[in-house]
Design an enzyme around this catalytic site. Structure first.
Site, PDB file in Angstrom:
ATOM      1  N   LYS A   1      38.043  38.030  42.200  1.00 50.61           N
ATOM      2  CA  LYS A   1      36.759  38.705  41.983  1.00 50.61           C
ATOM      3  C   LYS A   1      36.600  39.206  40.550  1.00 50.61           C
ATOM      4  O   LYS A   1      37.550  39.235  39.770  1.00 50.61           O
ATOM      5  CB  LYS A   1      36.600  39.856  42.985  1.00 50.61           C
ATOM      6  CG  LYS A   1      36.324  39.376  44.402  1.00 50.61           C
ATOM      7  CD  LYS A   1      36.021  40.505  45.358  1.00 50.61           C
ATOM      8  CE  LYS A   1      35.610  39.970  46.726  1.00 50.61           C
ATOM      9  NZ  LYS A   1      35.338  41.056  47.697  1.00 50.61           N
TER      10      LYS A   1
ATOM     11  N   ARG B   1      42.595  38.982  52.368  1.00 54.77           N
ATOM     12  CA  ARG B   1      41.656  37.860  52.459  1.00 54.77           C
ATOM     13  C   ARG B   1      41.665  37.151  51.109  1.00 54.77           C
ATOM     14  O   ARG B   1      41.289  37.737  50.089  1.00 54.77           O
ATOM     15  CB  ARG B   1      40.257  38.369  52.802  1.00 54.77           C
ATOM     16  CG  ARG B   1      39.207  37.278  52.960  1.00 54.77           C
ATOM     17  CD  ARG B   1      37.854  37.883  53.324  1.00 54.77           C
ATOM     18  NE  ARG B   1      36.848  36.846  53.499  1.00 54.77           N
ATOM     19  CZ  ARG B   1      36.105  36.339  52.520  1.00 54.77           C
ATOM     20  NH1 ARG B   1      36.271  36.785  51.267  1.00 54.77           N
ATOM     21  NH2 ARG B   1      35.207  35.403  52.764  1.00 54.77           N
TER      22      ARG B   1
END
Length: 293
Positions: free
Chosen positions: A233, A267
């Site tokens: 991210k 995740r």
């Protein structure tokens, strides 16, 4: 000297479709995005054969859960129609269930009708809702009916506007209060199998994300499994002046930190590297602590 354990311990087991999911050490959730615009191009899979191949890779590399998303939730994304989401999921779930019927599958959706369809038609094991029921008022009652584990994620705003100046007075306090409120509402509906996700990058600045990461242990107060989704991210690649494609090393560093701070599920896009991370952290945690007097 034995390692001290927190007074607040998360639940170790979850019930789903007659299966008992035991989280005795951090689990790895591998990502499959059946979209055309997810922020990391390496996670996009649009054809049945590539979806099945990716599912096989996740399992062979040690992943325990496959998370399928058919509606991009990157910053600025507009949701696809429900019909398009169902069409994409049908292709993906059919490909996976045909070849790997016993795999633990999670579906990433904020729509109650999609969640219900996925569980009824394809025995999906977990529903992963980025909006914590805020984008569909029927989600909580639907989860109560389906009786599958529910990932309750925090997001300020919607994917379309969440990064437009996200603001908090005290981000940790506000997230804990948010989760307390949602958990209480779910428990009133007799929903017990809940996983919490702080929602890294969903309505947070880079500073907010690192404040949350630094204080992950605070969420142990909720006594529920904690999912951390930071893989590749912007909180990783922007400070490094890189791109998502070059954020694996940074992801591994932060996933290591998250496991040490109590993450129950990671995740990720990169399953093999994450499984290795957990194994090595497990070795650290297995060693005794010594005090020199």
């Amino acid at each position: 000297m034995e390692q001290k354990r927190s007074v607040f311990a998360p639940r170790k087991t979850l019930q789903s479709n007659g299966k008992l999911l035991t989280i005795d050490k951090p689990m790895v959730m591998g990502i499959i995005n059946v979209t055309s615009d997810s922020f990391f191009s390496g996670s996009r899979y649009r054809f049945s054969h590539s979806i099945a191949r990716r599912a096989k890779q996740i399992m062979e590399e040690g992943g325990q859960i496959i998370d399928i998303g058919a509606c991009s939730t990157r910053p600025g994304a507009k949701p696809v129609s429900e019909q398009e989401e169902l069409k994409r999921l049908d292709k993906a779930l059919s490909a996976i269930r045909k070849r790997y019927p016993e795999t633990i599958v999670s579906v990433d959706t904020f729509r109650a009708t999609v969640a219900k369809w996925a569980v009824k038609e394809y025995r999906v094991d977990i529903i992963n809702d980025i909006s914590a029921g805020q984008m569909d008022s029927k989600m909580f009652e639907t989860i109560a009916e389906l009786n599958v584990p529910y990932i309750l994620m925090h997001m300020q705003g919607t994917p379309e506007n969440m990064q437009h100046n996200p603001t908090y007075e005290n981000v940790i306090r506000e997230l804990v209060l948010f989760f307390n409120d949602k958990i209480e509402k779910l428990k009133q509906l007799n929903v017990k199998d809940i996983i919490i996700d702080p929602g890294f990058g969903f309505g947070k600045t880079i500073e907010h994300n690192y404040t949350i990461l630094r204080n992950l242990e605070t969420f142990k107060l909720l006594e529920l499994p904690l999912l951390v989704g930071i893989s590749r991210k912007s909180m990783i690649y922007k400070p490094l002046n890189a791109k998502p494609e070059h954020a694996l090393n940074g992801t591994t560093v932060l996933n290591t930190y998250a496991v040490l701070k109590g993450a129950s599920i990671l995740r990720v896009h990169d399953v093999k590297e994450t499984v290795e991370t957990i194994k090595l952290v497990d070795l650290i945690n297995a060693q005794p602590e010594f005090q020199f007097i």
